[in-house]
Scaffold this motif. Structure first.
Motif: not given
Lengths: 114, 114
Positions: A63-75
């Protein structure tokens, strides 16, 4: 070999504000982890990625945290809106894979929510 | 679900004496076991791991650990402590099945006196 990089190292925000943390893993490491370490406790896994796919996010407060790792490298890990209890060190780690591989940790971001 | 217990919040030892930091675990099936060390304002550093094979595992900085399946323990040891070993030590366990999440103990502070 360069280690896991994280920024910023320190962040102070007021409750209900938003914040984002960045992580650059060791080159070639397929697996990336975000941990939350509250003072006096061991790190707790928030989310783990295998390449750019989520393997486990069962302990991420969605509800408050989100994460992503675009292109499988940085996050990036984002908190919006922050609560007082989010004050902690946020650690990023990477490893060549799952299973028996050890994880390499970055220096962490110390978040203080006032 | 897997769990780790580190029964001692702090271990005190004199320089030159042997040290032991205790760890017991709970996991379904055979575990992957790890020890990490954390120095102030730094991320966790990998010390050693048990994957399979010899129950006595040797790692960095002269540390070793013994896997005891019947007692579900993985105690960290060093024959002769150094003042520079003073730090926070974490034991961690990972299942070989499912999401293979790494679960940490609460940590044991080791204080080596001159």
């Amino acid at each position: 070999e360069a280690g896991v990089a994280q920024s910023p190292r320190y962040k102070i925000i007021e409750k209900r504000q938003s914040v984002a943390f960045w992580c650059n893993p060791i080159s070639g490491h397929a697996t990336l982890y975000w941990y939350q370490q509250i003072l006096g406790q061991g790190p707790k896994l928030l989310i783990q990625f295998q390449n750019n796919g989520v393997v486990d996010d069962s302990q991420l407060p969605k509800d408050r945290f989100s994460a992503e790792r675009l292109k499988g490298v940085d996050s990036t890990l984002k908190i919006q809106p922050a609560k007082l209890e989010d004050s902690a060190v946020y650690l990023c780690a990477s490893s060549p894979g799952l299973a028996g591989y050890e994880q390499y940790f970055g220096p962490g971001t110390r978040l203080t929510v006032t | 679900a897997q769990s780790v217990a580190q029964p001692e919040d702090q271990v005190n030892v004199a320089e030159g004496n042997p040290l032991t930091v205790k760890c017991t675990y709970s996991v379904s099936g055979n575990p992957y076991l790890f020890w990490y060390v954390q120095y102030p304002n730094r991320g966790l550093q990998f010390l050693l791991k048990y994957i399979t094979g010899d129950n006595l595992v040797k790692g960095s900085y002269g540390f070793e650990a013994e896997f005891n399946k019947s007692q579900t323990s993985f105690h960290l040891k060093k024959p002769s402590a150094l003042v520079s070993d003073s730090a926070l030590y974490f034991c961690a366990v990972r299942s070989r099945t499912g999401f293979q999440k790494l679960v940490f103990g609460t940590g044991t502070r080791l204080l080596v006196s001159p």
